[in-house]
Scaffold this motif. Sequence first.
Motif, PDB file in Angstrom:
ATOM      1  N   GLY A  73       0.862  -1.192   0.000  1.00  0.00           N
ATOM      2  CA  GLY A  73       0.000   0.000   0.000  1.00  0.00           C
ATOM      3  C   GLY A  73       0.889   1.228   0.000  1.00  0.00           C
ATOM      4  N   THR A  95       1.449   3.629  -2.006  1.00  0.00           N
ATOM      5  CA  THR A  95       1.040   4.939  -2.512  1.00  0.00           C
ATOM      6  C   THR A  95       0.384   5.784  -1.425  1.00  0.00           C
ATOM      7  OG1 THR A  95      -0.982   3.869  -3.261  1.00  0.00           O
ATOM      8  CG2 THR A  95       0.690   4.305  -4.944  1.00  0.00           C
ATOM      9  N   SER A  96       0.080   5.182  -0.295  1.00  0.00           N
ATOM     10  CA  SER A  96      -0.596   5.953   0.757  1.00  0.00           C
ATOM     11  C   SER A  96       0.368   6.987   1.329  1.00  0.00           C
ATOM     12  CB  SER A  96      -1.119   5.030   1.858  1.00  0.00           C
ATOM     13  OG  SER A  96      -0.182   4.926   2.898  1.00  0.00           O
ATOM     14  N   ARG A 130      -0.877  -0.673  -6.315  1.00  0.00           N
ATOM     15  CA  ARG A 130      -1.587  -0.837  -7.597  1.00  0.00           C
ATOM     16  C   ARG A 130      -1.131   0.175  -8.643  1.00  0.00           C
ATOM     17  NH1 ARG A 130      -7.762  -0.847  -5.534  1.00  0.00           N
ATOM     18  NH2 ARG A 130      -7.058   1.102  -4.608  1.00  0.00           N
ATOM     19  N   ASP A 174      -1.926  -6.135  -5.629  1.00  0.00           N
ATOM     20  CA  ASP A 174      -3.335  -5.864  -5.327  1.00  0.00           C
ATOM     21  C   ASP A 174      -3.730  -6.757  -4.167  1.00  0.00           C
ATOM     22  OD1 ASP A 174      -6.100  -5.711  -5.162  1.00  0.00           O
ATOM     23  OD2 ASP A 174      -6.365  -5.509  -7.325  1.00  0.00           O
ATOM     24  N   VAL A 175      -4.128  -6.149  -3.063  1.00  0.00           N
ATOM     25  CA  VAL A 175      -4.416  -6.927  -1.850  1.00  0.00           C
ATOM     26  C   VAL A 175      -5.634  -7.853  -2.034  1.00  0.00           C
ATOM     27  CG1 VAL A 175      -6.031  -5.444  -0.532  1.00  0.00           C
ATOM     28  CG2 VAL A 175      -4.189  -6.654   0.667  1.00  0.00           C
ATOM     29  N   ILE A 181       0.018  -1.390   5.038  1.00  0.00           N
ATOM     30  CA  ILE A 181      -0.597  -0.075   5.238  1.00  0.00           C
ATOM     31  C   ILE A 181      -1.933  -0.007   4.491  1.00  0.00           C
ATOM     32  CG2 ILE A 181      -0.154   2.426   4.921  1.00  0.00           C
ATOM     33  CD1 ILE A 181       2.905   1.169   4.720  1.00  0.00           C
ATOM     34  N   VAL A 182      -2.175  -1.015   3.652  1.00  0.00           N
ATOM     35  CA  VAL A 182      -3.378  -1.034   2.810  1.00  0.00           C
ATOM     36  C   VAL A 182      -4.636  -0.826   3.650  1.00  0.00           C
ATOM     37  CG1 VAL A 182      -4.822  -2.532   1.401  1.00  0.00           C
ATOM     38  CG2 VAL A 182      -2.344  -2.608   1.149  1.00  0.00           C
ATOM     39  N   GLY A 183      -5.562  -0.035   3.128  1.00  0.00           N
ATOM     40  CA  GLY A 183      -6.835   0.155   3.814  1.00  0.00           C
ATOM     41  C   GLY A 183      -7.830   0.847   2.912  1.00  0.00           C
ATOM     42  N   TYR A 226     -16.009  -0.577   8.142  1.00  0.00           N
ATOM     43  CA  TYR A 226     -14.561  -0.337   8.276  1.00  0.00           C
ATOM     44  C   TYR A 226     -14.092  -0.759   9.669  1.00  0.00           C
ATOM     45  CZ  TYR A 226     -10.275   2.546   8.709  1.00  0.00           C
ATOM     46  OH  TYR A 226      -8.992   3.005   8.924  1.00  0.00           O
ATOM     47  N   LYS A 274     -11.343  -3.644  10.779  1.00  0.00           N
ATOM     48  CA  LYS A 274     -10.122  -3.293  11.513  1.00  0.00           C
ATOM     49  C   LYS A 274     -10.073  -4.039  12.847  1.00  0.00           C
ATOM     50  CE  LYS A 274      -7.909  -0.234   8.885  1.00  0.00           C
ATOM     51  NZ  LYS A 274      -6.662  -0.617   8.209  1.00  0.00           N
ATOM     52  N   GLY A 287      -5.095   6.534  15.295  1.00  0.00           N
ATOM     53  CA  GLY A 287      -5.978   7.671  15.589  1.00  0.00           C
ATOM     54  C   GLY A 287      -6.193   8.430  14.287  1.00  0.00           C
ATOM     55  N   VAL A 290      -5.364  10.775  11.207  1.00  0.00           N
ATOM     56  CA  VAL A 290      -4.134  11.204  10.522  1.00  0.00           C
ATOM     57  C   VAL A 290      -4.538  11.999   9.273  1.00  0.00           C
ATOM     58  CG1 VAL A 290      -1.931  10.478   9.509  1.00  0.00           C
ATOM     59  CG2 VAL A 290      -3.034   9.020  11.224  1.00  0.00           C
ATOM     60  N   THR A 311      -4.422  12.527   5.752  1.00  0.00           N
ATOM     61  CA  THR A 311      -4.012  11.805   4.535  1.00  0.00           C
ATOM     62  C   THR A 311      -5.111  11.986   3.473  1.00  0.00           C
ATOM     63  OG1 THR A 311      -5.156   9.770   5.118  1.00  0.00           O
ATOM     64  CG2 THR A 311      -2.879   9.959   5.894  1.00  0.00           C
ATOM     65  N   MET A 351      -7.132   9.734   2.630  1.00  0.00           N
ATOM     66  CA  MET A 351      -8.319   9.043   3.133  1.00  0.00           C
ATOM     67  C   MET A 351      -9.230   9.963   3.926  1.00  0.00           C
ATOM     68  SD  MET A 351      -8.502   5.664   5.579  1.00  0.00           S
ATOM     69  CE  MET A 351      -8.121   4.395   4.405  1.00  0.00           C
TER      70      MET A 351
HETATM   71  N1  LIG Z   1      -5.977   8.507   7.823  1.00  0.00           N
HETATM   72  C1  LIG Z   1      -6.419   8.134   9.012  1.00  0.00           C
HETATM   73  O1  LIG Z   1      -6.945   8.960   9.799  1.00  0.00           O
HETATM   74  C2  LIG Z   1      -6.277   6.711   9.456  1.00  0.00           C
HETATM   75  C3  LIG Z   1      -6.584   6.419  10.785  1.00  0.00           C
HETATM   76  C4  LIG Z   1      -6.442   5.107  11.221  1.00  0.00           C
HETATM   77  C5  LIG Z   1      -5.989   4.142  10.379  1.00  0.00           C
HETATM   78  N2  LIG Z   1      -5.720   4.434   9.076  1.00  0.00           N
HETATM   79  C6  LIG Z   1      -5.234   3.361   8.217  1.00  0.00           C
HETATM   80  O2  LIG Z   1      -3.967   3.725   7.736  1.00  0.00           O
HETATM   81  C7  LIG Z   1      -3.704   3.073   6.494  1.00  0.00           C
HETATM   82  C8  LIG Z   1      -3.246   4.069   5.445  1.00  0.00           C
HETATM   83  O3  LIG Z   1      -4.312   4.940   5.172  1.00  0.00           O
HETATM   84  P1  LIG Z   1      -4.162   6.414   4.620  1.00  0.00           P
HETATM   85  O4  LIG Z   1      -4.858   7.290   5.579  1.00  0.00           O
HETATM   86  O5  LIG Z   1      -2.743   6.702   4.276  1.00  0.00           O
HETATM   87  O6  LIG Z   1      -5.104   6.360   3.363  1.00  0.00           O
HETATM   88  P2  LIG Z   1      -4.838   6.110   1.806  1.00  0.00           P
HETATM   89  O7  LIG Z   1      -3.898   7.141   1.302  1.00  0.00           O
HETATM   90  O8  LIG Z   1      -6.198   6.020   1.213  1.00  0.00           O
HETATM   91  O9  LIG Z   1      -4.118   4.712   1.785  1.00  0.00           O
HETATM   92  C9  LIG Z   1      -4.746   3.528   1.508  1.00  0.00           C
HETATM   93  C10 LIG Z   1      -3.759   2.683   0.780  1.00  0.00           C
HETATM   94  O10 LIG Z   1      -4.352   1.395   0.551  1.00  0.00           O
HETATM   95  C11 LIG Z   1      -4.135   1.073  -0.802  1.00  0.00           C
HETATM   96  N3  LIG Z   1      -5.116   0.123  -1.326  1.00  0.00           N
HETATM   97  C12 LIG Z   1      -6.460   0.216  -1.285  1.00  0.00           C
HETATM   98  N4  LIG Z   1      -7.007  -0.855  -1.910  1.00  0.00           N
HETATM   99  C13 LIG Z   1      -5.968  -1.617  -2.340  1.00  0.00           C
HETATM  100  C14 LIG Z   1      -5.864  -2.825  -3.063  1.00  0.00           C
HETATM  101  N5  LIG Z   1      -6.956  -3.487  -3.491  1.00  0.00           N
HETATM  102  N6  LIG Z   1      -4.642  -3.342  -3.309  1.00  0.00           N
HETATM  103  C15 LIG Z   1      -3.522  -2.690  -2.914  1.00  0.00           C
HETATM  104  N7  LIG Z   1      -3.552  -1.518  -2.257  1.00  0.00           N
HETATM  105  C16 LIG Z   1      -4.757  -0.983  -1.969  1.00  0.00           C
HETATM  106  C17 LIG Z   1      -4.231   2.397  -1.523  1.00  0.00           C
HETATM  107  O11 LIG Z   1      -3.692   2.244  -2.829  1.00  0.00           O
HETATM  108  P3  LIG Z   1      -4.216   3.096  -4.105  1.00  0.00           P
HETATM  109  O12 LIG Z   1      -3.376   4.328  -4.103  1.00  0.00           O
HETATM  110  O13 LIG Z   1      -3.943   2.186  -5.252  1.00  0.00           O
HETATM  111  O14 LIG Z   1      -5.684   3.358  -3.885  1.00  0.00           O
HETATM  112  C18 LIG Z   1      -3.397   3.254  -0.599  1.00  0.00           C
HETATM  113  O15 LIG Z   1      -2.028   3.048  -0.838  1.00  0.00           O
HETATM  114  C19 LIG Z   1      -5.012   2.357   6.143  1.00  0.00           C
HETATM  115  O16 LIG Z   1      -4.940   1.012   6.548  1.00  0.00           O
HETATM  116  C20 LIG Z   1      -6.041   3.095   6.978  1.00  0.00           C
HETATM  117  O17 LIG Z   1      -7.172   2.288   7.237  1.00  0.00           O
HETATM  118  C21 LIG Z   1      -5.854   5.710   8.601  1.00  0.00           C
END
Ligand SMILES: NC(=O)c1ccc[n+]([C@@H]2O[C@H](COP(=O)([O-])OP(=O)(O)OC[C@H]3O[C@@H](n4cnc5c(N)ncnc54)[C@H](OP(=O)(O)O)[C@@H]3O)[C@@H](O)[C@H]2O)c1
Length: 243
Positions: free
Chosen positions: A8, A10-11, A33, A59-60, A83-85, A148, A152, A179, A181, A183, A185
């Motif tokens: 993951g 690209t996140s 991806r 691809d997860v 990190i995927v989500g 979601y 988790k 908590g 973040v 991003t 998302m």
């Molecule tokens: N932001 C927050 O507040 C927060 C809080 C708690 C936990 N989290 C968790 O932290 C992690 C990172 O999230 P983020 O906030 O950085 O959001 P994000 O930028 O949306 O990251 C999600 C990542 O998952 C990848 N992904 C989604 N579907 C996929 C698939 N089928 N195969 C491979 N990769 C896939 C996305 O890739 P693409 O670029 O290809 O879509 C992206 O790299 C996630 O697990 C999220 O649930 C986030």
Amino acid sequence: MASVLLLGATSDMAVAIARKFAADKYDIILAGRDMESLQTLQADITIRYNVKAVAVKFDVLDYSQHKNFYQQLPFKPDISICIVGYLGDQQKATTDWNEADKTIATNYSGPVSIINVIAEDYASRKSGVIVGISSVAGERGRQSNYFYGSAKAAFTAYLSGLRNSLHKDGVHVVTVLPGFVYTKMTADLKLPAILTATTNEVAIAVKKAIAAKKNVIYVKWFWRWIMLIIKLIPESMFKKMKL
Ligand SMILES: NC(=O)c1ccc[n+]([C@@H]2O[C@H](COP(=O)([O-])OP(=O)(O)OC[C@H]3O[C@@H](n4cnc5c(N)ncnc54)[C@H](OP(=O)(O)O)[C@@H]3O)[C@@H](O)[C@H]2O)c1
């Protein structure tokens, strides 16, 4: 030389984590991806930090390819970070199974499928660190995000069991509960600044947790107490709240 696999990649969180490790001379495998973005990041990391960086398609949800994906990596990582989500559309998921399924699979079944493959390798090598980015949303189901959150919750329980199972093999498992973040998302959400971490803070916390062999970490310490209070609210009251 030590190496890190980012699933993951690209996140925004992954980019910050990749930079933190590259700055300490770890070789980096960026898996995701979007190959165009990954190749741009790969070039940037290689030039900026003078380490080996590779970009690999992943691809997860493509479970059948996970073994191949791992076997074909150009080098085996010492640390693997999932990190995927996918936050998903909670409202849509209540009536559209595809959306519910995608939320569950991206946050739970997919990560479990690939981590199983990595865990098998690390157990046989008697070393390695697996990090899973889960969420405080998994600590109590709420009406605003229970697809979601439940995925988790399952992922957090999986990581706990895996940590217990791999301890005898010298493999460490870290659960990260970030908590809020800032991003992609959460770009559309109004997050309270005081409770929200930056991706750089996440990266620092992940690196410190690995070095200190922590089991479960909250990126900002007070989330542990916030979640404790939330978990202590009696269900009879909790079910009437708008959360
Ligand atoms: N932001 C927050 O507040 C927060 C809080 C708690 C936990 N989290 C968790 O932290 C992690 C990172 O999230 P983020 O906030 O950085 O959001 P994000 O930028 O949306 O990251 C999600 C990542 O998952 C990848 N992904 C989604 N579907 C996929 C698939 N089928 N195969 C491979 N990769 C896939 C996305 O890739 P693409 O670029 O290809 O879509 C992206 O790299 C996630 O697990 C999220 O649930 C986030």
